[in-house]
Design a protein around this motif. Structure first.
Motif, PDB file in Angstrom:
ATOM      1  N   VAL A 169    -106.214  54.842  41.815  1.00  0.00           N
ATOM      2  CA  VAL A 169    -105.917  56.045  41.033  1.00  0.00           C
ATOM      3  C   VAL A 169    -107.138  56.968  41.025  1.00  0.00           C
ATOM      4  N   ALA A 170    -108.310  56.396  40.831  1.00  0.00           N
ATOM      5  CA  ALA A 170    -109.533  57.205  40.863  1.00  0.00           C
ATOM      6  C   ALA A 170    -109.701  57.870  42.229  1.00  0.00           C
TER       7      ALA A 170
ATOM      8  N   GLN B  90     -96.647  55.196  35.363  1.00  0.00           N
ATOM      9  CA  GLN B  90     -97.778  54.311  35.623  1.00  0.00           C
ATOM     10  C   GLN B  90     -99.132  54.942  35.299  1.00  0.00           C
ATOM     11  N   VAL B  91     -99.185  56.256  35.203  1.00  0.00           N
ATOM     12  CA  VAL B  91    -100.377  56.947  34.700  1.00  0.00           C
ATOM     13  C   VAL B  91     -99.911  58.012  33.730  1.00  0.00           C
ATOM     14  N   ALA B  92    -100.642  58.130  32.630  1.00  0.00           N
ATOM     15  CA  ALA B  92    -100.249  59.093  31.598  1.00  0.00           C
ATOM     16  C   ALA B  92    -101.413  59.281  30.637  1.00  0.00           C
ATOM     17  N   PRO B  93    -101.417  60.407  29.944  1.00  0.00           N
ATOM     18  CA  PRO B  93    -102.420  60.551  28.879  1.00  0.00           C
ATOM     19  C   PRO B  93    -102.254  59.393  27.896  1.00  0.00           C
ATOM     20  N   LEU B  94    -103.359  58.908  27.377  1.00  0.00           N
ATOM     21  CA  LEU B  94    -103.309  57.789  26.440  1.00  0.00           C
ATOM     22  C   LEU B  94    -102.537  58.188  25.188  1.00  0.00           C
TER      23      LEU B  94
ATOM     24  N   ARG C  83    -105.196  63.917  45.746  1.00  0.00           N
ATOM     25  CA  ARG C  83    -103.929  63.474  46.329  1.00  0.00           C
ATOM     26  C   ARG C  83    -102.840  63.619  45.265  1.00  0.00           C
ATOM     27  N   ALA C  84    -102.481  64.873  45.039  1.00  0.00           N
ATOM     28  CA  ALA C  84    -101.592  65.238  43.934  1.00  0.00           C
ATOM     29  C   ALA C  84    -100.217  64.590  44.044  1.00  0.00           C
TER      30      ALA C  84
ATOM     31  N   LYS D 253     -98.716  62.309  41.201  1.00  0.00           N
ATOM     32  CA  LYS D 253     -97.467  62.725  40.566  1.00  0.00           C
ATOM     33  C   LYS D 253     -96.429  61.607  40.607  1.00  0.00           C
ATOM     34  N   ALA D 254     -96.377  60.878  41.707  1.00  0.00           N
ATOM     35  CA  ALA D 254     -95.430  59.758  41.808  1.00  0.00           C
ATOM     36  C   ALA D 254     -95.742  58.696  40.759  1.00  0.00           C
TER      37      ALA D 254
END
Length: 118
Positions: free
Chosen positions: A58-59, A78-82, A66-67, A71-72
């Motif tokens: 992710v990093a 699987q990734v989101a603001p806390l 790699r937008a 985005k996927a």
């Protein structure tokens, strides 16, 4: 534990090849206490990374812009603001956290749910 400063470290050199950049990011990944992360949560700078994916991948996607890949992951949840509920749980000391900084964001993942890839 590595201290996370108010002005997180300089981003990795994007001109590095992928293998070198990956290793650089692995070297910058460290356990973090909630107390270190809390002020960044208040600023909206924490991105929660699901344990099903590699934190360093992710990093890499963020550093390499790699937008579509990012985005996927977002669309898959699987990734989101806390979120506040997770932040409260982390504040209670219920999780071991790993973090890597990709300014201005701090990517955080629970160690208990993360695959061992490094």
């Amino acid at each position: 534990m590595t201290e996370i400063r108010d002005n997180p470290q300089t981003p990795p050199d994007p001109s590095m090849d992928d293998d070198a950049l990956y290793q650089e990011l692995v070297g910058q990944t460290a356990k973090a206490d909630w107390e270190e992360l809390e002020r960044f949560f208040a600023k909206g700078q924490i991105v929660k990374v699901d344990g099903a994916i590699d934190l360093v991948d992710v990093a890499m996607a963020m550093v390499r812009d790699r937008a579509e890949r990012f985005k996927a992951w977002q669309e898959a949840g699987q990734v989101a603001p806390l979120d506040t509920d997770t932040a409260r749980r982390w504040a209670g000391g219920e999780a071991t956290l790993w973090a890597v900084v990709t300014p201005p964001w701090i990517l955080v993942q629970e160690a208990d749910s993360a695959p061992a890839r490094h």
